[in-house]
Scaffold this motif. Structure first.
Motif, PDB file in Angstrom:
ATOM      1  N   VAL A   1      -1.532  18.535 -61.293  1.00  0.00           N
ATOM      2  CA  VAL A   1      -1.760  17.302 -62.052  1.00  0.00           C
ATOM      3  C   VAL A   1      -1.384  16.134 -61.152  1.00  0.00           C
ATOM      4  N   THR A   2      -2.281  15.189 -61.027  1.00  0.00           N
ATOM      5  CA  THR A   2      -2.010  13.987 -60.227  1.00  0.00           C
ATOM      6  C   THR A   2      -1.958  12.785 -61.156  1.00  0.00           C
ATOM      7  N   VAL A   3      -0.871  12.040 -61.046  1.00  0.00           N
ATOM      8  CA  VAL A   3      -0.698  10.854 -61.895  1.00  0.00           C
ATOM      9  C   VAL A   3      -0.670   9.622 -60.999  1.00  0.00           C
ATOM     10  N   THR A   4      -1.523   8.680 -61.295  1.00  0.00           N
ATOM     11  CA  THR A   4      -1.594   7.453 -60.487  1.00  0.00           C
ATOM     12  C   THR A   4      -1.537   6.234 -61.393  1.00  0.00           C
ATOM     13  N   LEU A   5      -1.120   5.122 -60.829  1.00  0.00           N
ATOM     14  CA  LEU A   5      -1.084   3.882 -61.612  1.00  0.00           C
ATOM     15  C   LEU A   5      -2.503   3.380 -61.845  1.00  0.00           C
ATOM     16  N   LYS A   6      -2.722   2.837 -63.021  1.00  0.00           N
ATOM     17  CA  LYS A   6      -4.022   2.254 -63.328  1.00  0.00           C
ATOM     18  C   LYS A   6      -4.276   1.037 -62.440  1.00  0.00           C
ATOM     19  N   ASN A   7      -5.557   0.741 -62.231  1.00  0.00           N
ATOM     20  CA  ASN A   7      -5.901  -0.475 -61.495  1.00  0.00           C
ATOM     21  C   ASN A   7      -5.343  -1.679 -62.252  1.00  0.00           C
ATOM     22  N   GLY A   8      -4.868  -2.637 -61.514  1.00  0.00           N
ATOM     23  CA  GLY A   8      -4.381  -3.855 -62.156  1.00  0.00           C
ATOM     24  C   GLY A   8      -2.907  -3.799 -62.492  1.00  0.00           C
ATOM     25  N   VAL A   9      -2.311  -2.593 -62.421  1.00  0.00           N
ATOM     26  CA  VAL A   9      -0.867  -2.490 -62.659  1.00  0.00           C
ATOM     27  C   VAL A   9      -0.155  -2.677 -61.320  1.00  0.00           C
TER      28      VAL A   9
ATOM     29  N   LEU B   1       3.561  13.977 -69.147  1.00  0.00           N
ATOM     30  CA  LEU B   1       3.490  13.818 -67.690  1.00  0.00           C
ATOM     31  C   LEU B   1       3.035  12.433 -67.255  1.00  0.00           C
ATOM     32  N   ALA B   2       2.171  11.804 -68.054  1.00  0.00           N
ATOM     33  CA  ALA B   2       1.720  10.452 -67.714  1.00  0.00           C
ATOM     34  C   ALA B   2       2.088   9.500 -68.837  1.00  0.00           C
ATOM     35  N   ASN B   3       2.357   8.263 -68.485  1.00  0.00           N
ATOM     36  CA  ASN B   3       2.490   7.205 -69.489  1.00  0.00           C
ATOM     37  C   ASN B   3       1.151   6.477 -69.475  1.00  0.00           C
ATOM     38  N   THR B   4       0.313   6.774 -70.450  1.00  0.00           N
ATOM     39  CA  THR B   4      -1.067   6.294 -70.393  1.00  0.00           C
ATOM     40  C   THR B   4      -1.197   4.784 -70.603  1.00  0.00           C
ATOM     41  N   VAL B   5      -0.065   4.120 -70.869  1.00  0.00           N
ATOM     42  CA  VAL B   5      -0.102   2.645 -70.907  1.00  0.00           C
ATOM     43  C   VAL B   5      -0.350   2.106 -69.496  1.00  0.00           C
TER      44      VAL B   5
END
Lengths: 223, 80
Positions: free
Chosen positions: B6-14, B67-71
């Motif tokens: 599982v890969t978790v990355t920051l959303k664009n704009g964050v 695993l991810a904070n979808t905010v």
């Protein structure tokens, strides 16, 4: 009015919070351990600061999935007041009880100092001891206090008066968007804030600017 | 047994202050031409099942719930 303080492994500001609540309300809060599935009948539930679960994964992420949070969620739905300070704020956000997220400070440094807060909304159960626009002093101590919300959420919370505290006079210590230091839910019963009002409640602290939050929430404001 | 990543990355704009600091440090090491660095997380999981569809559904739920904070984060799942 009665209060409860939630305890989780790694939280370390619980004693300060218990002392503040006891001194201001004249009654010691009950303490609630993370595995509890029931919370006693209280008017205010406080999640104090610290480093629950070592800040593993994300600050507050693990704590937010503990059994006690289900009980807090149920109480919040019934309208019981919930206050999260510092790590407690992070936990409330991770639990989805408040909008937005807290990220690493823009400076990448842990900040431990005093800031100034503007009371952006004095018409809440937590701030009625203050007047709108009042500037109060408050200590902060955190590494991940950089509040973020997407444009749509930001518009909603700003429009609804859910932004309760802002860092004032250029004292934003962490890069929070719109200088946001504290937000509440739409119903106005759950408040989360990064600063530590419990550490500025009496002369020995060098001031009592933080007292009003507890006095408001516990309805012990002097007439 | 299924192995998953599982890969978790920051959303664009964050804003990613850590990524920015790494970007600066790479520049200081003499690596030129770095447009951007974004820091993320990788989780390697071993799931005791042979049911690929169930594993995928479970992994999606794990991402959404913990695993991810979808905010602020996106996630992707790959099965080995």
């Amino acid at each position: 009015m009665k209060s409860a303080v939630v305890q989780l492994p790694g939280l370390n500001r619980d004693r300060d919070m218990i002392a503040a609540l006891t001194k201001i309300s004249g009654k010691a809060p009950v303490t609630v351990w993370q595995t509890e599935t029931q919370i006693p009948d209280v008017d205010l539930i406080v999640i104090p600061g610290g480093f629950s679960y070592g800040d593993y994964l994300r600050c507050g992420a693990i704590a937010a999935r503990m059994p006690v949070m289900q009980a807090i969620r149920a109480k919040a739905e019934q309208g019981v007041r919930v206050l999260g300070v510092c790590n407690g704020f992070q936990i409330l956000l991770e639990a989805g009880l408040l909008p937005g997220a807290l990220m690493r400070n823009a400076s990448l440094k842990f900040v431990c100092r005093e800031v100034k807060l503007e009371v952006a909304n004095a018409d809440t159960p937590f701030t009625r001891a203050y007047s709108k626009g009042a500037i109060i002093r408050s200590p902060v101590a955190h590494h991940d206090g950089n509040y973020f919300a997407d444009a749509e959420t930001l518009q909603t919370i700003e429009g609804n008066g859910q932004v309760v505290f802002r860092y004032a006079e250029g004292t934003n210590p962490n890069g929070s968007i719109n200088d946001i230091a504290g937000v509440m839910n739409a119903k106005g019963t759950v408040l989360g804030m990064m600063p530590h009002p419990e550490n500025l409640i009496e002369a020995a602290h060098g001031g009592s600017d933080g007292r009003g939050i507890f006095a408001s929430a516990l309805e012990v404001i002097a007439a | 047994m299924i192995k998953a990543r599982v890969t978790v990355t920051l959303k664009n704009g964050v804003l990613d202050p850590q990524g920015k600091a790494i970007e600066g440090a790479l520049g200081a090491l003499g690596f030129d031409g770095i447009g951007q660095v974004r820091q993320g997380k990788v989780f390697d999981l071993v799931i005791e099942t042979a049911d690929k569809a169930k594993a995928e559904a479970d992994l999606k739920a794990m991402c959404e719930k913990l695993l991810a904070n979808t905010v602020i984060e996106n996630y992707s799942i790959s099965l080995a």
